[in-house]
Design a protein around this motif. Sequence first.
Motif, mmCIF file in Angstrom:
data_model
loop_
_atom_site.group_PDB
_atom_site.id
_atom_site.type_symbol
_atom_site.label_atom_id
_atom_site.label_comp_id
_atom_site.label_asym_id
_atom_site.label_seq_id
_atom_site.Cartn_x
_atom_site.Cartn_y
_atom_site.Cartn_z
ATOM 1 N N ILE A 84 0.852 -1.193 0.000
ATOM 2 C CA ILE A 84 0.000 0.000 0.000
ATOM 3 C C ILE A 84 0.886 1.240 0.000
ATOM 4 N N PHE A 85 0.462 2.244 -0.742
ATOM 5 C CA PHE A 85 1.218 3.506 -0.795
ATOM 6 C C PHE A 85 0.245 4.670 -0.643
ATOM 7 N N ARG A 86 0.536 5.588 0.288
ATOM 8 C CA ARG A 86 -0.235 6.826 0.483
ATOM 9 C C ARG A 86 0.753 7.942 0.790
ATOM 10 N N ASP A 87 1.081 8.688 -0.248
ATOM 11 C CA ASP A 87 2.082 9.739 -0.037
ATOM 12 C C ASP A 87 2.144 10.598 -1.291
ATOM 13 N N GLU A 88 3.086 11.562 -1.275
ATOM 14 C CA GLU A 88 3.298 12.364 -2.457
ATOM 15 C C GLU A 88 3.687 11.471 -3.633
ATOM 16 N N TYR A 89 3.282 11.889 -4.796
ATOM 17 C CA TYR A 89 3.459 11.050 -5.990
ATOM 18 C C TYR A 89 4.901 10.591 -6.168
ATOM 19 N N SER A 90 5.030 9.274 -6.439
ATOM 20 C CA SER A 90 6.334 8.677 -6.698
ATOM 21 C C SER A 90 6.126 7.486 -7.616
ATOM 22 N N MET A 91 7.049 7.294 -8.546
ATOM 23 C CA MET A 91 6.948 6.138 -9.437
ATOM 24 C C MET A 91 6.994 4.840 -8.639
ATOM 25 N N ASN A 92 7.725 4.832 -7.535
ATOM 26 C CA ASN A 92 7.802 3.639 -6.700
ATOM 27 C C ASN A 92 6.481 3.329 -5.998
ATOM 28 N N GLY A 93 5.602 4.304 -5.982
ATOM 29 C CA GLY A 93 4.305 4.093 -5.349
ATOM 30 C C GLY A 93 3.205 3.720 -6.323
ATOM 31 N N ARG A 94 3.523 3.676 -7.615
ATOM 32 C CA ARG A 94 2.519 3.282 -8.595
ATOM 33 C C ARG A 94 2.089 1.837 -8.365
ATOM 34 N N ALA A 95 0.862 1.530 -8.742
ATOM 35 C CA ALA A 95 0.314 0.191 -8.511
ATOM 36 C C ALA A 95 1.149 -0.888 -9.195
ATOM 37 N N GLU A 96 1.683 -0.574 -10.349
ATOM 38 C CA GLU A 96 2.520 -1.548 -11.063
ATOM 39 C C GLU A 96 3.738 -1.932 -10.231
ATOM 40 N N ALA A 97 4.410 -0.920 -9.656
ATOM 41 C CA ALA A 97 5.592 -1.189 -8.840
ATOM 42 C C ALA A 97 5.221 -1.979 -7.589
ATOM 43 N N LEU A 98 4.078 -1.655 -6.988
ATOM 44 C CA LEU A 98 3.635 -2.372 -5.798
ATOM 45 C C LEU A 98 3.327 -3.833 -6.124
#
Length: 208
Positions: free
Chosen positions: A165-179
């Motif tokens: 799960i990611f909740r933060d300022e936009y980051s490519m590492n937080g994209r659903a694909e990366a997760l």
Amino acid sequence: MNRRFYLAAVLCALLSFLCAAPTDAASAPQVARLSLVTENVWDIDQATIDELDDMVADALRMPFGGLMGWLHDVDEHDLFAAYDAAFEMKKTPRGAPDYPAILRMTADVTDADLAVLPILEYYDEEIYRSRDFYCDDYLVSRASVRLLVYDRRKDELVDRRATRIFRDEYSMNGRAEALACDAMRAVLDKVQLKERVRDLREAARSGR
């Protein structure tokens, strides 16, 4: 001259390698790798699905496995026909798929020694655009992966999940694909898929 000698040595080594392969292909362990199943998935592209599928395929890949007769993939037509039939037959009373039962039945019907079913259970992301020029966009994303592995020789079924799960300022590492990819790596490690394939290979090489 040295180059010719080198090529001849490589050729001899390769021929010796091939001659050592088992001759009884029918006795080689069978591996059934099913395609990624998706549930509760929004806005996913085919490239991401392929990437997750490839991660499972890479974990199952054994160099020279097919050539040497150590491992063989179950015929795709037979595999998916068996899976479709099992899917219709093995449902819970509420009509939901009973994936462990489905995988067991698929392995039994196809005579697979090892059967693998990856499931993307959840995949979603929302980008909240900032109205403030000095603030970054905000990203909320989540991905959940489930991996089932059935070792028919041991009658052992392993079922593992991983959620990111990611909740933060936009980051490519937080994209659903990366997760999703990170979650897939986690479940592949949990079920020790590479080690299971090596065990199959060693059993085939030793004639067990």
